[in-house]
Design a protein around this motif. Sequence first.
Motif, mmCIF file in Angstrom:
data_model
loop_
_atom_site.group_PDB
_atom_site.id
_atom_site.type_symbol
_atom_site.label_atom_id
_atom_site.label_comp_id
_atom_site.label_asym_id
_atom_site.label_seq_id
_atom_site.Cartn_x
_atom_site.Cartn_y
_atom_site.Cartn_z
ATOM 1 N N LEU A 1 0.921 -0.984 -0.061
ATOM 2 C CA LEU A 1 -0.053 0.025 -0.080
ATOM 3 C C LEU A 1 0.805 1.248 -0.007
ATOM 4 N N GLY A 2 1.974 1.226 0.731
ATOM 5 C CA GLY A 2 2.905 2.575 0.930
ATOM 6 C C GLY A 2 4.051 2.494 0.569
ATOM 7 N N GLY A 3 4.351 1.715 -0.663
ATOM 8 C CA GLY A 3 5.639 1.617 -1.173
ATOM 9 C C GLY A 3 6.380 0.338 -0.741
ATOM 10 N N THR A 4 7.678 0.327 -1.630
ATOM 11 C CA THR A 4 8.352 -1.057 -1.580
ATOM 12 C C THR A 4 9.760 -0.848 -1.245
ATOM 13 N N ILE A 5 10.264 -1.978 -0.765
ATOM 14 C CA ILE A 5 11.658 -2.197 -0.313
ATOM 15 C C ILE A 5 12.559 -3.431 -1.088
ATOM 16 N N GLU A 6 13.271 -3.053 -2.158
ATOM 17 C CA GLU A 6 13.553 -3.948 -2.877
ATOM 18 C C GLU A 6 15.352 -4.215 -2.585
ATOM 19 N N THR A 7 15.707 -5.587 -2.033
ATOM 20 C CA THR A 7 16.943 -5.909 -1.669
ATOM 21 C C THR A 7 17.515 -6.645 -2.713
ATOM 22 N N PHE A 8 18.834 -6.417 -3.205
ATOM 23 C CA PHE A 8 19.269 -7.130 -4.330
ATOM 24 C C PHE A 8 20.692 -7.765 -3.809
ATOM 25 N N SER A 9 21.045 -8.967 -4.183
ATOM 26 C CA SER A 9 22.306 -9.640 -3.793
ATOM 27 C C SER A 9 23.673 -9.063 -4.722
ATOM 28 N N SER A 10 24.687 -9.037 -4.128
ATOM 29 C CA SER A 10 25.839 -8.649 -4.969
ATOM 30 C C SER A 10 26.168 -9.837 -5.855
ATOM 31 N N ASN A 11 26.542 -9.630 -6.843
ATOM 32 C CA ASN A 11 27.227 -10.651 -7.877
ATOM 33 C C ASN A 11 28.686 -11.256 -7.437
ATOM 34 N N PRO A 12 28.956 -12.229 -7.744
ATOM 35 C CA PRO A 12 30.416 -12.983 -7.562
ATOM 36 C C PRO A 12 31.367 -12.009 -8.177
ATOM 37 N N LEU A 13 32.476 -12.186 -7.622
ATOM 38 C CA LEU A 13 33.533 -11.395 -8.213
ATOM 39 C C LEU A 13 34.150 -11.924 -9.245
ATOM 40 N N SER A 14 34.757 -11.271 -10.106
ATOM 41 C CA SER A 14 35.563 -11.622 -11.205
ATOM 42 C C SER A 14 36.936 -12.473 -11.112
ATOM 43 N N THR A 15 37.452 -12.144 -9.721
ATOM 44 C CA THR A 15 38.392 -12.788 -9.608
ATOM 45 C C THR A 15 38.787 -13.531 -8.445
ATOM 46 N N ARG A 16 39.279 -14.697 -7.987
ATOM 47 C CA ARG A 16 39.124 -15.508 -7.052
ATOM 48 C C ARG A 16 39.654 -14.643 -5.686
ATOM 49 N N ASN A 17 38.876 -15.001 -4.508
ATOM 50 C CA ASN A 17 39.203 -14.280 -3.598
ATOM 51 C C ASN A 17 38.482 -15.067 -2.250
ATOM 52 N N LEU A 18 39.146 -14.710 -1.004
ATOM 53 C CA LEU A 18 38.374 -15.163 0.369
ATOM 54 C C LEU A 18 38.458 -13.966 1.049
ATOM 55 N N ALA A 19 37.368 -13.435 1.225
ATOM 56 C CA ALA A 19 36.903 -12.318 2.304
ATOM 57 C C ALA A 19 36.748 -12.988 3.819
ATOM 58 N N VAL A 20 37.445 -12.270 4.781
ATOM 59 C CA VAL A 20 37.350 -12.850 6.073
ATOM 60 C C VAL A 20 37.006 -11.342 6.936
ATOM 61 N N GLN A 21 35.962 -11.514 7.944
ATOM 62 C CA GLN A 21 35.611 -10.444 8.598
ATOM 63 C C GLN A 21 35.298 -10.969 10.068
ATOM 64 N N GLN A 22 35.714 -10.118 11.054
ATOM 65 C CA GLN A 22 35.336 -10.502 12.552
ATOM 66 C C GLN A 22 34.957 -9.208 13.460
ATOM 67 N N THR A 23 34.015 -9.464 13.965
ATOM 68 C CA THR A 23 33.374 -8.146 14.686
ATOM 69 C C THR A 23 33.453 -8.638 15.982
ATOM 70 N N VAL A 24 33.737 -7.776 17.047
ATOM 71 C CA VAL A 24 33.698 -8.125 18.383
ATOM 72 C C VAL A 24 33.370 -6.778 19.021
ATOM 73 N N GLY A 25 32.758 -7.045 20.306
ATOM 74 C CA GLY A 25 32.217 -5.713 21.161
ATOM 75 C C GLY A 25 31.480 -5.929 22.215
ATOM 76 N N SER A 26 30.292 -5.052 22.327
ATOM 77 C CA SER A 26 29.661 -4.610 23.730
ATOM 78 C C SER A 26 28.668 -6.167 23.789
ATOM 79 N N TYR A 27 28.512 -6.518 25.127
ATOM 80 C CA TYR A 27 27.695 -7.656 25.413
ATOM 81 C C TYR A 27 28.239 -8.692 24.739
ATOM 82 N N LYS A 28 29.441 -9.305 24.577
ATOM 83 C CA LYS A 28 29.968 -10.574 24.351
ATOM 84 C C LYS A 28 29.509 -10.632 22.690
ATOM 85 N N THR A 29 29.601 -9.919 22.056
ATOM 86 C CA THR A 29 29.415 -9.753 20.437
ATOM 87 C C THR A 29 30.505 -10.546 19.937
ATOM 88 N N SER A 30 30.138 -11.285 18.908
ATOM 89 C CA SER A 30 31.164 -11.958 18.173
ATOM 90 C C SER A 30 30.288 -12.297 16.826
#
Length: 801
Positions: free
Chosen positions: A175-204
């Motif tokens: 009724l009031g509009g739309t929210i469209e989410t799009f996934s990213s495409n695969p990269l053109s070159t081989r890659n391993l991405a690693v990401q680690q978040t830590v923080g308040s209230y024992k976040t991991s």
Amino acid sequence: MNKKISAVCFAALSFPMLAMAANVAAAVADMADTPAAATADSASADADTAGAAAAPIATVEVATRKTRSSVEMNKSDMQKILPGINPLKALQTLPGVSFQTADPWGNNEQNLSLFIHGFSGQQLGYTMDGVPLGDQQYGNYNGLSPQRAITSENVGSVILSTGAGDLATASTSNLGGTIETFSSNPLSTRNLAVQQTVGSYKTSRTFLRYDTGNFGEGNSAYISAVHHEQKAWDFNGRQGGDQVNAKFVNSGANGKLSLYFAYSDKIEPNEDSTVRSASEKFQPYTRPFTYPDFQQALGYLSATGATPAADGNNYRNYYSDAQRTDYLTYAKYDWNISDSTTWSNQIYYHNDDGVGVVAGPIGVAGLPALFAVYFPGQNLKQVFGNSGYATRTTEYEINRGGWLSTLRSEIGNHNLQAGIWLEHNRSSAYRRWYALDVNHPSSPYDRPSNPLITQYGSEIDNKVAQLHLQDEWHFRPDMVLQAGFKSSLQFADGQFPVQPKNGAIAGSTALPVGTIDTKKWFLPQIGGRWDISSSDQAFFNVQKNMRQFVTYGGGGVSPWSLSSQPAFDLFKATAKPETSVTYEAGLRTRHDLNWGTLSGFDGQLNVYHVDFKDRLLSISPTSVISSIIGGNLAVLTNVGSVKTNGVDLSATLHFGRHFSLYNALSYNDSKYDDNYTSGKDIVQTAGKKVPGSPEWMDKFVATATVADTEFQLIGDYVGKRYATYTNDLHVSSYFLMSLGVSGKLPFLNGGWVKNARYRLNVSNLTDRQGDLNVVVGAASGTYNTFPIAPRQGFLTLMADF
């Protein structure tokens, strides 16, 4: 439009709120012909631009070139707010969006509140890569949340259309509009991405993604996994879960094949809201659970299982949580039939196995009367494990599949489009009660088994068909006229294989069963765009939309939530689906400037009016209705219309490559047109504002790059919100700020380590307290609130290999 005049006008309108926030606001807006998800590699862009002093500051808002108000956020800007953020929460920096939830990521769905231009979150449409995500109700029945459909780090972009979405949007609730989410495409070159978040209230939060790079003839793929954990800030609950995403793309001369798979297994501890009313003497800031301190939980109750009288309705439960396991997959092929014609076909499937759990005292909320129906004359405390507590579940199941097909063709100055969406959804909801054994207390992280009571069980079979036809006519090089319509058809059949015992639902002998078919063949849309110059655009749009009836059994604003067959039959014969007609017009501008330190300006102005008709509400019946349905149970009926007028204004000032100021100011006036009758009383709502939706909002972001470090300060002002339908109570405004700092880690970069960088995020920077979101459930006298979470900090380290 004169460059100087346009910049001065937009800046003058934006700067009052900038001054309130110590003259800080942020980032860039740009105009793009197509979504970033379709044209750019978001993961690569984020790695290349983060903390780079030589690069322009990344965009926060991108105005599309559509014939309506439509803005886009890309992955980089969402992840800067907080790595792993819910795409919906990231949108709160945009004009007209009011979003609140208990945790910094926006993952908790039970206390999520979303309003856009006076419409609630359940009155919007949601898709992910075109796949419908349902209406986002907490009681799942026709979809799943965006953050379960895709891991946040894999989102390429999100497009928000605040008034009217594409005719092709696969939704029965927009009724009031739309929210469209799009996934990213695969990269053109081989890659391993690693990401680690830590923080308040024992976040991991640990995120891994492997991209194959290009292989074979136009093939590429990625697979990712995430594990997320955080302790609730006011009690000992653990939020989090695991997700896996995989995507394969084959691009060739004849077309593009995309395959996608998502697995999500999440558990979110739910927060109890605080009841606010004159009769409640005890109104705590939070209502924390006692889990895992079972001895404290036992000591909290009397010998008979009663809660302390002084706590009133703000008593404490032992625990509550939402458990959701989802599988989502699709296959899509975009076929290039010719240079001027493409045909896109997509099939999808979604399975959800979910449960909402509450372990609470047996002596509250009318439970003794309910349990006595099933265990007459028995000691209820002993029946339910002798602890004084019982565990209640609502157990959900969704099995839905569908097909989307869209044909596009350019014929002369016309871009023609026709399409169809078909979906078959089989959903169920069962309400069950379990013992909570005093010697073996249960855990919120396990599914209960061996129910003592199955209070009811619903099974709903729903079929949806939506068709659309559209023509975009370029009748002049600088002018476009777009017109079309869609048809929305729904065929729903609801049954209750398990009916409640007599007395288990007050006044009800049986829950309703039956079919409701709803057909709206002509929902028109017309819009236009005028390219005033290469830097300025004007647009307008008028569109009619309908919200199909909710197909959920046993709760919510659904015909199958009614408590009797006569009430259902009356609804079927007399009720109409909610409809809206949205009128909007606006200007977009983008200019490079050479005014000393000011190097650029861009912005968007959007003015809108909405006629919302046939609002549905659950009310007490009048004497006439009572004589028809044979009782005084609640009925679901149309109670009138709503008129909305509003303005959204966003503007960005660019100061070279190192500093920008963005501000988004919104005004919304949504008022009920009519009073309505509930029982014998006339509820005076005519001329009252829609509760929960703020009249004024202002958002700002200030972004600065110094050497290899980027600083971002975000502010969010939400004005007063009414808390009842008659506007006799309200919650105060609030202003929250968050801080982000990011940069490269040069000592780690080199050799097999690439793009090593860090990101520091602090939410609620000033540690503000207050009412974050308001739960509206009464005409007057009472409402519920959830609190603002305290200041929290998070550090994210990331690198590519």
